[in-house]
Design a protein around this motif. Structure first.
Motif, PDB file in Angstrom:
ATOM      1  N   ALA A  81       0.909  -1.244  -0.175  1.00 41.92           N
ATOM      2  CA  ALA A  81      -0.189   0.084   0.128  1.00 41.92           C
ATOM      3  C   ALA A  81       1.026   1.729   0.313  1.00 41.92           C
ATOM      4  O   ALA A  81       1.796   1.034   0.601  1.00 41.92           O
ATOM      5  N   THR A  82       0.258   2.334  -0.456  1.00 43.48           N
ATOM      6  CA  THR A  82       1.294   3.707  -0.725  1.00 43.48           C
ATOM      7  C   THR A  82      -0.071   3.961  -0.361  1.00 43.48           C
ATOM      8  O   THR A  82      -0.879   4.477  -1.198  1.00 43.48           O
ATOM      9  N   HIS A  83       0.379   5.972   0.621  1.00 43.73           N
ATOM     10  CA  HIS A  83      -0.834   7.330   0.420  1.00 43.73           C
ATOM     11  C   HIS A  83      -0.171   8.088  -1.193  1.00 43.73           C
ATOM     12  O   HIS A  83       0.522   7.198  -1.818  1.00 43.73           O
ATOM     13  N   GLU A  87       5.142   8.485  -7.232  1.00 42.51           N
ATOM     14  CA  GLU A  87       6.829   7.877  -7.934  1.00 42.51           C
ATOM     15  C   GLU A  87       6.665   6.553  -8.216  1.00 42.51           C
ATOM     16  O   GLU A  87       7.487   5.795  -8.884  1.00 42.51           O
ATOM     17  N   LEU A  88       5.285   5.882  -7.299  1.00 38.46           N
ATOM     18  CA  LEU A  88       5.396   4.183  -7.831  1.00 38.46           C
ATOM     19  C   LEU A  88       4.345   4.685  -9.148  1.00 38.46           C
ATOM     20  O   LEU A  88       5.614   3.162  -9.403  1.00 38.46           O
ATOM     21  N   GLN A 106      -3.646  -2.572  -9.116  1.00 33.63           N
ATOM     22  CA  GLN A 106      -4.330  -2.826  -8.220  1.00 33.63           C
ATOM     23  C   GLN A 106      -3.029  -2.740  -7.109  1.00 33.63           C
ATOM     24  O   GLN A 106      -3.613  -3.318  -6.038  1.00 33.63           O
ATOM     25  N   VAL A 107      -2.618  -1.973  -7.002  1.00 31.16           N
ATOM     26  CA  VAL A 107      -1.442  -0.947  -5.803  1.00 31.16           C
ATOM     27  C   VAL A 107      -2.836  -0.780  -5.047  1.00 31.16           C
ATOM     28  O   VAL A 107      -3.484   0.487  -5.166  1.00 31.16           O
ATOM     29  N   ILE A 109      -7.225   7.807   0.850  1.00 32.98           N
ATOM     30  CA  ILE A 109      -8.245   8.685   0.214  1.00 32.98           C
ATOM     31  C   ILE A 109      -9.878   7.567   0.271  1.00 32.98           C
ATOM     32  O   ILE A 109      -9.827   6.850   0.924  1.00 32.98           O
ATOM     33  N   GLU A 110     -11.453   8.135  -0.098  1.00 34.59           N
ATOM     34  CA  GLU A 110     -12.805   7.725   0.216  1.00 34.59           C
ATOM     35  C   GLU A 110     -12.402   6.240   0.190  1.00 34.59           C
ATOM     36  O   GLU A 110     -11.660   5.930  -1.210  1.00 34.59           O
TER      37      GLU A 110
END
Length: 98
Positions: free
Chosen positions: A2-4, A10-11, A41-42, A47-48
């Motif tokens: 997971a990422t913010h 960048e991801l 898929q990440v 987020i909502e």
């Protein structure tokens, strides 16, 4: 993984590079689509929820002046951002154009 949402550009760029693409000059639709499939898929934090349209994607095609009127295909992932203080939700988009 997971990422913010703030780290997602960048991801996504690193995923595009892994698929042999320059994030600033995407020139292969098949590889762009493959990279985009991996990116959607990440799990994205901040987020909502999906049921509130927090995460979605858009596919656009056409001829635009910024592409010298050549055919173009754009894959976009759109987030409804929920962690920006007292502001209402806003939409944020990450795209790649071929």
């Amino acid at each position: 993984m997971a990422t913010h949402w703030k780290n997602s550009p960048e991801l996504f760029a690193s995923i595009l590079r892994r698929h042999g693409l320059d994030p600033d000059t995407v020139d292969d639709v098949a590889r762009a689509w493959s990279a985009f499939q991996e990116f959607v898929q990440v799990q994205i934090d901040g987020i909502e929820p999906a049921e509130d349209d927090g995460d979605g994607f858009i596919v656009q095609w056409g001829r635009w002046g910024w592409k010298d009127d050549r055919p173009a295909l754009v894959f976009t992932r759109q987030f409804a951002v929920s962690d920006e203080g007292d502001r209402d939700d806003e939409f944020w988009q990450l795209s790649t154009a071929s």
